[in-house]
Design an enzyme around this catalytic site. Sequence first.
Site, PDB file in Angstrom:
ATOM      1  N   LYS A 171       1.285  -1.228  -0.011  1.00 58.75           N
ATOM      2  CA  LYS A 171       0.017  -0.156   0.057  1.00 58.75           C
ATOM      3  C   LYS A 171       0.952   1.239   0.108  1.00 58.75           C
ATOM      4  O   LYS A 171       1.848   1.368   0.820  1.00 58.75           O
ATOM      5  CB  LYS A 171      -0.890   0.013   1.300  1.00 58.75           C
ATOM      6  N   ASP A 176      -2.712  10.182   3.566  1.00 57.91           N
ATOM      7  CA  ASP A 176      -4.111  10.075   3.691  1.00 57.91           C
ATOM      8  C   ASP A 176      -4.613  11.048   4.481  1.00 57.91           C
ATOM      9  O   ASP A 176      -4.642  11.019   5.722  1.00 57.91           O
ATOM     10  CB  ASP A 176      -4.158   8.555   4.190  1.00 57.91           C
ATOM     11  N   LYS A 183     -10.148  13.082   7.897  1.00 57.28           N
ATOM     12  CA  LYS A 183      -9.883  12.660   9.085  1.00 57.28           C
ATOM     13  C   LYS A 183      -9.756  13.869  10.081  1.00 57.28           C
ATOM     14  O   LYS A 183      -9.521  14.856   9.652  1.00 57.28           O
ATOM     15  CB  LYS A 183      -8.273  11.927   8.950  1.00 57.28           C
ATOM     16  N   ASP A 220       1.501   6.443   5.332  1.00 57.52           N
ATOM     17  CA  ASP A 220       0.444   5.673   4.863  1.00 57.52           C
ATOM     18  C   ASP A 220       1.001   4.807   3.761  1.00 57.52           C
ATOM     19  O   ASP A 220       0.349   4.193   3.092  1.00 57.52           O
ATOM     20  CB  ASP A 220      -0.792   6.208   4.570  1.00 57.52           C
ATOM     21  N   ASP A 258     -12.041   7.176   3.450  1.00 51.87           N
ATOM     22  CA  ASP A 258     -10.957   7.056   4.259  1.00 51.87           C
ATOM     23  C   ASP A 258     -10.624   5.381   4.142  1.00 51.87           C
ATOM     24  O   ASP A 258      -9.553   5.008   4.723  1.00 51.87           O
ATOM     25  CB  ASP A 258     -11.305   7.501   5.759  1.00 51.87           C
ATOM     26  N   GLU A 260      -9.450   3.972   1.887  1.00 50.76           N
ATOM     27  CA  GLU A 260      -8.900   3.635   0.493  1.00 50.76           C
ATOM     28  C   GLU A 260      -7.776   2.681   0.202  1.00 50.76           C
ATOM     29  O   GLU A 260      -7.654   2.340  -1.077  1.00 50.76           O
ATOM     30  CB  GLU A 260      -8.407   5.282   0.212  1.00 50.76           C
ATOM     31  N   ARG A 282      -7.549  -0.290   1.210  1.00 51.68           N
ATOM     32  CA  ARG A 282      -8.132  -1.727   0.478  1.00 51.68           C
ATOM     33  C   ARG A 282      -8.438  -1.631  -0.900  1.00 51.68           C
ATOM     34  O   ARG A 282      -8.503  -2.637  -1.984  1.00 51.68           O
ATOM     35  CB  ARG A 282      -9.418  -2.321   1.115  1.00 51.68           C
TER      36      ARG A 282
HETATM   37  N1  BES Z   1      -4.612   4.602   6.797  1.00 54.24           N
HETATM   38  C1  BES Z   1      -5.553   4.372   7.539  1.00 54.24           C
HETATM   39  C2  BES Z   1      -5.202   3.287   8.642  1.00 54.24           C
HETATM   40  C3  BES Z   1      -4.314   3.967   9.782  1.00 54.24           C
HETATM   41  C4  BES Z   1      -4.515   4.679  10.611  1.00 54.24           C
HETATM   42  C5  BES Z   1      -3.017   3.164   9.942  1.00 54.24           C
HETATM   43  C6  BES Z   1      -3.674   5.044  11.557  1.00 54.24           C
HETATM   44  C7  BES Z   1      -2.326   3.114  10.718  1.00 54.24           C
HETATM   45  C8  BES Z   1      -2.669   4.303  11.656  1.00 54.24           C
HETATM   46  C9  BES Z   1      -6.735   3.782   6.619  1.00 54.24           C
HETATM   47  O1  BES Z   1      -6.660   4.499   5.245  1.00 54.24           O
HETATM   48  C10 BES Z   1      -8.030   4.068   7.175  1.00 54.24           C
HETATM   49  O2  BES Z   1      -8.251   5.293   7.332  1.00 54.24           O
HETATM   50  N2  BES Z   1      -8.845   3.260   7.704  1.00 54.24           N
HETATM   51  C11 BES Z   1     -10.021   3.373   8.552  1.00 54.24           C
HETATM   52  C12 BES Z   1     -11.165   2.445   7.797  1.00 54.24           C
HETATM   53  C13 BES Z   1     -12.671   2.941   8.243  1.00 54.24           C
HETATM   54  C14 BES Z   1     -12.987   4.126   7.412  1.00 54.24           C
HETATM   55  C15 BES Z   1     -13.339   1.838   7.516  1.00 54.24           C
HETATM   56  C16 BES Z   1      -9.816   3.091   9.940  1.00 54.24           C
HETATM   57  O3  BES Z   1      -9.211   2.157  10.156  1.00 54.24           O
HETATM   58  O4  BES Z   1     -10.316   3.574  10.791  1.00 54.24           O
HETATM   59 ZN    ZN Z   2      -7.889   5.886   5.021  1.00 50.68          ZN
HETATM   60 ZN    ZN Z   3      -4.973   4.845   4.466  1.00 55.00          ZN
END
Ligand code: BES
Ligand code: ZN
Ligand code: ZN
Length: 428
Positions: free
Chosen positions: A187, A192, A199, A210, A269, A271, A273
């Site tokens: 990834k 992000d 966020k 990210d 967010d 994104e 996956r």
């Molecule tokens: N990049 C983030 C996940 C992340 C956050 C990794 C903090 C390490 C530290 C990812 O893209 C994300 O925002 N995921 C969301 C998914 C949700 C919106 C379903 C999450 O995990 O909150």
């Molecule tokens: Zn995200």
């Molecule tokens: Zn992300």
Amino acid sequence: NTSSPVTLEKSGYARFRDLAGPIVSQLATFKLDKVVIETHGLSPEEERALLIGLELASYSYAENRDNPKKTRKKLPALLLKTSEALDSREIGAAARLAFSMNVARHLTNIPGGELNPRTYSDAVVDLFEGLPDVDVEVWQGEKLRQENMNLLLAVGGAATEGPRLVRISYRPKSAAAGTRPVAIVGKGITFDSGGLDIKPSSGMRWMKKDMGGSAASVGLAYWAVSSGLALPLDVYLSIAENAIGSASFRPGDVITARSGVTVEIGNTDAEGRLVLADALDVAVNAEEKPQALIDIATLTGAIKVGLGAEIAGLFANDDSLATEIEEAGRRTGDLSWRMPLFQPYKSMLRSTFADTNNCSDGGFGGAITAALFLEMFVKDIPWAHLDIYAWKDGAGGAFAESGGNGQPIQALSRVLSRMADGAMDGHA
Ligand code: BES
Ligand code: ZN
Ligand code: ZN
């Protein structure tokens, strides 16, 4: 020296590696030209750990800001006198592994304003320029559209620098004839923001990292190429910036993945996956079908709630691949913990308007539903997914400074070595 599977302790190797941090920090304060470190009574394994620790501890971002090929800070020359059991080949191997981790750390540390999809893919091309048996290909713009990489294009659509798919193909002549490649997918979200589902500032603060999964993939590839690993590899980096603008993709949009699956966007967010799904589809359908597929991603906040920063979430559709990764993690102190691909939770991804949603409504089991989403794109190939944090929040151990940490390069380099040696049944 592996620990009980229940307590998941660090190996003796990892303890020795982490002792090197304070040594280097102390040395840096003396104005010396040269320091000789002579080891007595250490096992070759402990000496190797110490070497890796010294190189990791010698990394400085600020002193090498503009050059990922040079990662070491100014230090007195270190002359290491090791036991005879540790030959020069092993010393070289330790140096290459630690340097590859430092490359990944460095890429992860570069701010989102500097490392964008263009500069990132350029840096990767540059890194492998002139090295043997390796070829780097970059897809962008029209090529991505021809290839139907619609999820990657959607995520990267609002950024000034459009998305890229980078493929690093390594075909060593030393590999046994007929060996199929191992595919690695990383990834690479260079920043992000969350997209339109923006966020909060606390959650956005460190999102330059990210792309840590792809940085680890680059590091692994660099380690393999520079070591002459006798195993073919295809490393895919799915690179985009999740930015906000009038060209952003929206909650409620329905996008057709490269595989043909239609995806409703429940949250922009989620994104990672999306960009991984299209890259996994490329990997799975490659001309040379991979013998195994491993993806590395800072995919969910949920996994760090469950396992913390130091332990990666490991999801796999293949028990022997999963066991290899867990075991290699224990030995190298680059830990992971198996998580379930619990199929009933797939119902949380149901959509009225498309084949699937990209996330669930509730926050329950967020790392699992993310992994289940990825699983839709891997078909029948032995696959493992590592949900990583990619970051050291404060200095400690072999890490003399906070920042990118090269997770899970140490574990996977061991897994790939064993595959090259044919030590892993069913995968060589
Ligand atoms: N990049 C983030 C996940 C992340 C956050 C990794 C903090 C390490 C530290 C990812 O893209 C994300 O925002 N995921 C969301 C998914 C949700 C919106 C379903 C999450 O995990 O909150
Ligand atoms: Zn995200
Ligand atoms: Zn992300």
